[in-house]
Design an enzyme around this catalytic site. Structure first.
Site, PDB file in Angstrom:
ATOM      1  CE  LYS A   1     -32.105  80.672  37.370  1.00  0.00           C
ATOM      2  NZ  LYS A   1     -31.958  81.816  38.068  1.00  0.00           N
TER       3      LYS A   1
ATOM      4  CG  ASN B   1     -29.868  67.105  40.578  1.00  0.00           C
ATOM      5  OD1 ASN B   1     -30.311  67.377  39.403  1.00  0.00           O
ATOM      6  ND2 ASN B   1     -28.664  66.754  40.696  1.00  0.00           N
ATOM      7  NE  ARG B   2     -36.914  72.241  40.632  1.00  0.00           N
ATOM      8  CZ  ARG B   2     -35.890  73.080  40.190  1.00  0.00           C
ATOM      9  NH1 ARG B   2     -34.898  73.405  40.000  1.00  0.00           N
ATOM     10  NH2 ARG B   2     -36.878  73.626  38.798  1.00  0.00           N
ATOM     11  CG  LEU B   3     -31.350  67.163  46.316  1.00  0.00           C
ATOM     12  CD1 LEU B   3     -30.156  65.996  46.191  1.00  0.00           C
ATOM     13  CD2 LEU B   3     -32.592  66.740  46.941  1.00  0.00           C
TER      14      LEU B   3
END
Ligand SMILES: Cc1cc2nc3c(=O)[nH]c(=O)nc-3n(C[C@H](O)[C@H](O)[C@H](O)COP(=O)(O)O)c2cc1C
Length: 214
Positions: free
Chosen positions: A9, A191-193
């Site tokens: 997600k 973006n998983r940041l």
């Protein structure tokens, strides 16, 4: 086979920036708690995973309900003789973690648990419905029992004996308060940041604030 590798997600709802946070994590917790209530639509925003280190040396996590939070800490109620109660008596270092998935947020609190005073537990116990009061008396929480019927018969007997009288709080049931030493706020980002802000309690409740790599 249950291959879940495609479950993913993108987190896009919010951000957590140093320019917009209070000096004290309780204030930020308060803000996030009420936002989860107001905008999240989670039905039990006060459900929290409590992890203790057991007498067997293993960590164990289970859900309890947060019933109060103040500058002093986070309060939940339980049976002091339960597995968690015995674990805390031996090692009061605990972790509380909240996952408010609709807000794409997580809060992880490391702290020290201790029993609250009896009068405060009495006041909360008194506010509970009679069925919950009796349940607290009936259940030797975490003990092995022979059957469900055993519990139901015990409840029935208690209902009869307490009919029309005040149901007292049993000594083995009450609150714990967790004094936070470290509180980490996690906000999902694209973006998983993700944003991770950690508050650490230095002396006298001054909080050191750091950003952690996601
Ligand atoms: C949504 C939810 C709320 C719960 N609330 C509590 C609670 O407030 N206090 C409690 O002792 N157990 C609560 N439980 C049950 C605990 O998860 C656990 O089964 C029980 O406390 C026994 O844990 P222990 O054997 O590790 O001590 C709740 C469980 C769920 C799923």
């Amino acid at each position: 086979m249950n291959d879940l590798s495609n479950y993913r997600k993108s987190y896009e709802k919010s951000e957590l920036l140093e320019s917009n946070i209070p000096e004290d994590p309780i204030n930020l917790f308060d803000r996030w708690f009420h936002e989860a209530e107001e905008f999240g639509g989670d039905s039990e925003v006060n459900a929290v995973t409590l992890t203790t280190i057991g007498l067997d040396g293993f960590p164990k996590a289970r859900v309890v309900l947060l019933k109060k939070f103040t500058e002093e800490g986070f309060i939940f109620y339980t049976n002091y003789n339960s597995e968690k109660g015995k674990a805390i008596a031996e090692n009061p270092h605990v972790c509380l973690s909240f996952f408010w998935h609709t807000m794409e947020r997580q809060v992880i609190i490391k702290g020290i648990a201790k029993k609250i005073d009896g009068v405060s537990s009495d006041i909360y116990f008194e506010s509970r419905p009679d069925g919950s009061k009796l349940g607290a008396i009936v259940s030797d929480q975490s003990e092995v029992i022979s059957s469900r019927a055993f519990l139901e018969e015990k409840l029935q007997a208690l209902e009869n004996s307490f009919e029309g009288t005040v149901i007292p709080r049993p000594d083995h049931w009450g609150g714990f308060i967790v004094t936070p030493l470290e509180v980490e706020f996690w906000q999902g980002r694209p973006n998983r940041l993700h944003d991770r802000i950690r508050y650490q309690n230095k002396v006298d409740f001054t909080w050191e604030i750091d950003r952690l790599s996601p």
